[in-house]
Design a protein around this motif. Structure first.
Motif, mmCIF file in Angstrom:
data_model
loop_
_atom_site.group_PDB
_atom_site.id
_atom_site.type_symbol
_atom_site.label_atom_id
_atom_site.label_comp_id
_atom_site.label_asym_id
_atom_site.label_seq_id
_atom_site.Cartn_x
_atom_site.Cartn_y
_atom_site.Cartn_z
ATOM 1 N N UNK A 156 0.825 -1.217 0.000
ATOM 2 C CA UNK A 156 0.000 0.000 0.000
ATOM 3 C C UNK A 156 0.859 1.267 0.000
ATOM 4 N N UNK A 157 1.868 1.393 0.866
ATOM 5 C CA UNK A 157 2.719 2.597 0.783
ATOM 6 C C UNK A 157 3.444 2.720 -0.558
ATOM 7 N N UNK A 158 3.879 1.571 -1.113
ATOM 8 C CA UNK A 158 4.526 1.585 -2.426
ATOM 9 C C UNK A 158 3.547 2.106 -3.487
ATOM 10 N N UNK A 159 2.295 1.640 -3.423
ATOM 11 C CA UNK A 159 1.267 2.094 -4.346
ATOM 12 C C UNK A 159 1.083 3.609 -4.240
ATOM 13 N N UNK A 160 1.066 4.123 -3.011
ATOM 14 C CA UNK A 160 0.908 5.569 -2.804
ATOM 15 C C UNK A 160 2.078 6.333 -3.429
ATOM 16 N N UNK A 161 3.292 5.849 -3.190
ATOM 17 C CA UNK A 161 4.475 6.525 -3.749
ATOM 18 C C UNK A 161 4.511 6.448 -5.271
ATOM 19 N N UNK A 162 4.160 5.274 -5.816
ATOM 20 C CA UNK A 162 4.251 5.070 -7.265
ATOM 21 C C UNK A 162 3.197 5.846 -8.037
ATOM 22 N N UNK A 163 2.062 6.129 -7.408
ATOM 23 C CA UNK A 163 0.962 6.784 -8.132
ATOM 24 C C UNK A 163 0.713 8.226 -7.711
ATOM 25 N N UNK A 164 1.333 8.654 -6.607
ATOM 26 C CA UNK A 164 1.070 9.993 -6.097
ATOM 27 C C UNK A 164 -0.212 10.082 -5.283
ATOM 28 N N UNK A 165 -0.802 8.924 -4.957
ATOM 29 C CA UNK A 165 -1.996 8.919 -4.112
ATOM 30 C C UNK A 165 -1.620 9.288 -2.683
ATOM 31 N N UNK A 166 -2.606 9.779 -1.951
ATOM 32 C CA UNK A 166 -2.400 9.907 -0.510
ATOM 33 C C UNK A 166 -2.464 8.501 0.082
ATOM 34 N N UNK A 167 -2.028 8.359 1.327
ATOM 35 C CA UNK A 167 -2.087 7.047 1.952
ATOM 36 C C UNK A 167 -3.532 6.560 2.065
ATOM 37 N N UNK A 168 -4.449 7.482 2.379
ATOM 38 C CA UNK A 168 -5.867 7.128 2.457
ATOM 39 C C UNK A 168 -6.414 6.634 1.119
ATOM 40 N N UNK A 169 -6.028 7.300 0.042
ATOM 41 C CA UNK A 169 -6.453 6.867 -1.288
ATOM 42 C C UNK A 169 -5.871 5.500 -1.627
ATOM 43 N N UNK A 170 -4.614 5.291 -1.249
ATOM 44 C CA UNK A 170 -3.967 4.005 -1.522
ATOM 45 C C UNK A 170 -4.630 2.879 -0.734
ATOM 46 N N UNK A 171 -5.025 3.160 0.495
ATOM 47 C CA UNK A 171 -5.749 2.159 1.288
ATOM 48 C C UNK A 171 -7.084 1.838 0.615
ATOM 49 N N UNK A 172 -7.782 2.872 0.149
ATOM 50 C CA UNK A 172 -9.079 2.666 -0.500
ATOM 51 C C UNK A 172 -8.945 1.896 -1.814
ATOM 52 N N UNK A 173 -7.860 2.124 -2.542
ATOM 53 C CA UNK A 173 -7.671 1.469 -3.842
ATOM 54 C C UNK A 173 -6.908 0.154 -3.748
ATOM 55 N N UNK A 174 -6.024 0.034 -2.746
ATOM 56 C CA UNK A 174 -5.119 -1.114 -2.710
ATOM 57 C C UNK A 174 -5.248 -2.032 -1.523
ATOM 58 N N UNK A 175 -6.240 -1.795 -0.656
ATOM 59 C CA UNK A 175 -6.443 -2.682 0.496
ATOM 60 C C UNK A 175 -7.911 -3.036 0.672
ATOM 61 N N UNK A 176 -8.751 -2.041 0.827
ATOM 62 C CA UNK A 176 -10.162 -2.266 1.148
ATOM 63 C C UNK A 176 -10.873 -3.202 0.164
ATOM 64 N N UNK A 177 -10.684 -3.054 -1.172
ATOM 65 C CA UNK A 177 -11.418 -3.940 -2.090
ATOM 66 C C UNK A 177 -10.980 -5.409 -2.017
ATOM 67 N N UNK A 178 -9.876 -5.670 -1.345
ATOM 68 C CA UNK A 178 -9.314 -7.018 -1.355
ATOM 69 C C UNK A 178 -9.603 -7.817 -0.086
ATOM 70 N N UNK A 179 -10.218 -7.198 0.895
ATOM 71 C CA UNK A 179 -10.400 -7.857 2.194
ATOM 72 C C UNK A 179 -11.301 -9.087 2.125
ATOM 73 N N UNK A 180 -12.374 -9.021 1.358
ATOM 74 C CA UNK A 180 -13.269 -10.186 1.256
ATOM 75 C C UNK A 180 -12.548 -11.339 0.568
ATOM 76 N N UNK A 181 -11.841 -11.040 -0.512
ATOM 77 C CA UNK A 181 -11.069 -12.080 -1.203
ATOM 78 C C UNK A 181 -10.013 -12.697 -0.310
ATOM 79 N N UNK A 182 -9.355 -11.868 0.488
ATOM 80 C CA UNK A 182 -8.341 -12.390 1.400
ATOM 81 C C UNK A 182 -8.955 -13.288 2.466
ATOM 82 N N UNK A 183 -10.159 -12.950 2.912
ATOM 83 C CA UNK A 183 -10.845 -13.805 3.884
ATOM 84 C C UNK A 183 -11.151 -15.165 3.268
ATOM 85 N N UNK A 184 -11.557 -15.176 2.000
ATOM 86 C CA UNK A 184 -11.821 -16.449 1.316
ATOM 87 C C UNK A 184 -10.540 -17.258 1.137
#
Length: 197
Positions: A149-177
């Motif tokens: 997630x921090x790498x994603x923020x640095x590579x794209x210029x996203x804020x950390x919050x944006x990177x969490x929303x784009x690179x963590x939150x959508x994946x939580x259900x899949x990770x649970x499976x």
């Protein structure tokens, strides 16, 4: 009259599933290469996530499974091989990509670290019960996100919050499976091995 005793397989502490195969350098090389290939194949199972440069893929599950089954050293080497060969141009990262100039490369670095950690935990028996396997998979996933997630923020210029929303939150259900699959598969493999022993 004497009867030959059946060989008893001892499942000693510090053993991972790969250690149950006959020991040799050829075995270790085959396991490392096979783990990298499995991760590369699993990475091709992808589902794009709207609004995110990171797809859902099977590579994180494969990386955690490889680390757990092979142990820390072989798991590290396997994921290092996967990363180096992909950086050299073999298109076996998610969505048949390669190189290191992509926003999701941090997840690959996280997988390298996670495979090492879950492999070390597996040597301590963390893959032999459902609850311990769940904890191991959650920790491995957290490590992947902690780097990715921090790498994603640095590579794209996203804020950390944006990177969490784009690179963590959508994946939580899949990770649970994925964790649920591992919770069933790994302890079951140990039970099967114990019955054959």
């Amino acid at each position: 009259m004497s009867t030959a005793a059946a060989p008893v397989r001892t499942l000693r502490a510090g053993t991972v599933l790969a250690d149950l195969l006959p020991s040799s350098r050829v075995r270790d090389v085959a396991l490392v290469v096979g783990g990298a290939a499995l991760t590369g194949l699993a990475a091709q199972l992808t589902v794009p996530v709207p609004g995110s440069p990171v797809p859902v893929s099977g590579q994180t599950f494969a990386a955690l499974l490889v680390g757990t089954a092979l142990g820390a050293r072989r798991g590290f080497l396997s994921l290092a091989l996967y990363a180096v060969v992909g950086m050299a141009g073999v298109p076996w990262f998610a969505q048949a990509s390669s190189g290191y100039a992509m926003p999701s490369f941090g997840y690959i670095l996280g997988m390298l670290l996670a495979a090492t950690v879950v492999g070390a935990l597996a040597r301590r028996g963390a893959d032999r019960s459902v609850l311990r396997t769940a904890g191991t998979m959650v920790l491995g996933s957290a490590i992947i996100y902690a780097v990715g997630v921090p790498y994603l923020a640095l590579a794209t210029g996203m804020t950390l919050g944006q990177a969490v929303a784009a690179g963590l939150t959508p994946f939580l259900i899949g990770d649970a499976l994925k964790a649920a699959l591992a919770m069933g598969a790994l302890p079951a493999a140990w039970k099967l091995v114990g019955r054959k022993g």
